[in-house]
Enzyme design. Structure first.
Site, PDB file in Angstrom:
ATOM      1  N   SER A 118       0.855  -1.190   0.000  1.00 51.44           N
ATOM      2  CA  SER A 118       0.000   0.000   0.000  1.00 51.44           C
ATOM      3  C   SER A 118       0.885   1.232   0.000  1.00 51.44           C
ATOM      4  O   SER A 118       1.969   1.235   0.600  1.00 51.44           O
ATOM      5  CB  SER A 118      -0.905   0.000   1.236  1.00 51.44           C
ATOM      6  N   CYS A 119       0.433   2.266  -0.688  1.00 50.53           N
ATOM      7  CA  CYS A 119       1.127   3.549  -0.677  1.00 50.53           C
ATOM      8  C   CYS A 119       0.091   4.660  -0.551  1.00 50.53           C
ATOM      9  O   CYS A 119      -1.107   4.418  -0.717  1.00 50.53           O
ATOM     10  CB  CYS A 119       1.963   3.735  -1.946  1.00 50.53           C
ATOM     11  N   PRO A 120       0.499   5.879  -0.217  1.00 49.66           N
ATOM     12  CA  PRO A 120      -0.478   6.958   0.031  1.00 49.66           C
ATOM     13  C   PRO A 120      -1.435   7.217  -1.126  1.00 49.66           C
ATOM     14  O   PRO A 120      -2.624   7.446  -0.914  1.00 49.66           O
ATOM     15  CB  PRO A 120       0.415   8.175   0.308  1.00 49.66           C
TER      16      PRO A 120
END
Length: 577
Positions: A118-120
């Protein structure tokens, strides 16, 4: 690391022996070797070899004519040199030893890996990290499944069975990831960059450094306090929610802070400037400003938040903008919370449909969650709200509001009985939440009586149980009497779930008593036309001026409901063993 033994005997020239020792140490260090030196001379031995050094040695250097008998080094390659040879070129002396045969390297056992990335933004790095882990695991012979938590929600979601069977969990995320599912598993957490740059190194490091996430996956049991039981009960109720009900409750939970904040600020404004604090003649005063913040800030965002997070629950982040836009339209055309609910479901299911059926090239997939889905979803929701749904829903809400405001006598009491019974029926379950959501949503339309009835009825179950454990001790075990003290605290805080552990042990006797007490509390509250402008907070909001009308009647409703619950528990429950 390769270990070398050196026996040095310089005879009467002991200083040369020390110099040779240091020369060998420096050369060994530069070559990445481990060196153990034994100095001898004059019949004495300095720093003799330990058993561990002898066992790990791969070669021996005898320095000097009288360096000793090599028989103790049987099986090891031995090189004999002069002290001058070492002083001249120690590295060359070390090079005379044959290279050690490397130990057979066994391939690591195949692992079952699960991972989350997951990333922003949930677009590029999320999927690049997933590809890095997948490719590396396959190259190393490991079985792997990677769940991506991207901008369009979780994809390739891990199942409970896959998590249970996993040997290792890798969390490669630059955002907060809920680890509840992985209690009792070996977990390694890092960012997305290690997964993108070197997936093989990441897996090796994770296998070596992962730690067991604390939990009770091993099935051990322990004593759980009432508050922990309540938390567990809430988690179970949340897990049981599904479909439209789950989405509606998600919207209500996100809407609630706006209602609470707006209601409290309006109440404080009335306390400071009177009930006409919102009038233009008081513009610039603190009371007028607080009312503006509460009414035009908090309350104005109530319906958009409701709609936005219903859509979010259905379609994840791409649904938020269409849902909130639809909610704002609903508020502006007078459709209120009913219009917000409609907008939320239209936006959520509409965006979900579009996401499933719009197929783009992989390089363009990143445009869907930030551009294509929000725009198309907003158009769909906005047009339907303006031209089709908005006006009929606004008329329905106006009729409902007028009917509730004019409700008097037996009709009001019956509504109070119904709301009260629903609040106690399943104590935080679907029926309870339906009554609470109905009451909370009406606050934004200026109808406050149902909210007062719902909160009184929701406080009564744990308070009644707490009173019963105090007055009728023979009906409860020692542990239940102790838990009753915590139930009292939960009750005054309007946490109905505090009664669940008691009801779960004896539902056929406890639940009827709770329903009767709550129904009475709701009926009395409605009979006194009590209005509550703040939808949560328990007794802690009662002292706030103008937050509650007819405070005496409200206190009577709470006391009567609590006493009736306690008395019925005394009559219905058997004596504790």
């Amino acid at each position: 690391m390769t270990t070398i033994l050196a026996v040095i005997n310089a005879g009467p020239k002991a200083t040369l022996g020390v110099l040779a020792s240091e020369a060998l140490r420096k050369a060994a260090s530069a070559a990445g070797l481990s060196l153990h030196v034994e100095l001898s001379g004059g019949g004495a031995v300095s720093t003799p070899f330990s058993g561990a050094a002898l066992a790990s040695a791969t070669g021996v250097i005898l320095v000097g004519a009288d360096a000793g008998d090599a028989s103790r080094f049987a099986g090891l390659p031995v090189v004999t040199v002069r002290v001058d040879d070492v002083l001249a070129d120690a590295a060359a002396v070390l090079a005379r030893l044959p290279a050690p045969v490397p130990a057979a390297v066994t391939a690591p056992a195949a692992l079952r890996l699960v991972a989350i990335t997951s990333c922003p933004t949930g677009i590029a790095h999320t999927f690049m990290a997933a590809e890095g882990i997948t490719a590396a695991a396959q190259a190393l012979g490991h079985a792997v499944k990677v769940e991506t938590q991207g901008s369009v929600g979780a994809q390739n979601t891990l199942t409970a069975q896959e998590i249970a069977a996993a040997d290792l969990v890798i969390i490669a995320a630059d955002t907060q990831v809920d680890l509840t599912r992985f209690q009792g598993k070996r977990v390694y957490q890092t960012g997305t960059k290690p997964a993108i740059n070197d997936g093989k190194a990441l897996i090796a490091k994770a296998a070596a450094e992962a730690s067991v996430l604390s939990g009770q996956a091993d099935g051990t049991t322990q004593h759980v306090a009432l508050t922990d039981s309540v938390a567990a009960a809430k988690a179970d109720l949340n897990a049981q929610r599904s479909g439209p009900y789950k989405h509606l409750m998600t919207g209500v939970s996100f809407m609630l802070p706006f209602v609470v904040t707006g209601g409290l600020l309006i109440a404080i404004a009335f306390a400071l400037g009177g009930i006409y604090a919102f009038d233009e003649q008081y513009k610039g005063t603190l009371a007028y400003t607080l009312f503006t913040i509460g009414a035009k800030g908090g309350f104005a965002l109530m319906v958009p938040a409701l709609a936005g997070y219903i859509a979010y629950s259905i379609a994840n982040r791409p649904g938020i903008a269409p849902g909130m836009i639809g909610g704002m339209i609903a508020a502006n055309i007078g459709a209120g919370f009913l219009g917000g609910i409609a907008a939320g479901f239209i936006a959520g299911y509409g965006v979900e449909f579009l996401n499933r059926h719009i197929r783009l090239h992989r390089n363009l997939e990143g445009l869907k969650p930030v551009l294509i889905l929000p725009i198309l979803g907003s158009l769909l929701t906005g047009l339907l709200m303006v031209y089709v749904i908005g006006t009929p829903v606004a008329s329905l809400l106006a009729a409902l509001t007028e009917w509730l405001k004019n409700m008097q006598g037996s009709s009001a009491v019956l509504l109070g009985v119904l709301l009260g019974a629903m609040m106690a029926f399943d104590m935080g379950g679907p029926v309870n939440k339906a009554a609470y959501a109905f009451s909370t949503s009406l606050v934004g339309t200026g109808v406050y009586m149902p909210m007062a009835a719902a909160m009184a009825a929701g406080m009564t179950p744990p308070l009644g149980i707490a009173l019963a454990t105090l007055l009728f001790k023979d009906r409860f075990t020692t542990d239940e009497r102790e838990a009753g003290k915590a139930a009292a605290v939960l009750g005054i805080s309007f946490i109905t779930e505090g009664a669940i552990p008691f009801a779960a042990k004896d539902p056929l006797r406890v639940i009827p008593a709770l329903i009767a007490g709550s129904a009475l509390a709701g009926a009395i509250s409605m009979a006194f036309a009590v209005e509550l402008k703040v939808p949560h907070g328990g007794i802690f909001v009662l002292p706030i001026p103008n937050a509650v009308t007819h405070l005496g009647g409200y206190v009577l409703a709470l006391v009567a409901g609590t006493v009736v619950t306690a008395v019925l528990l005394r009559l219905l429950k058997k004596k504790a063993a």
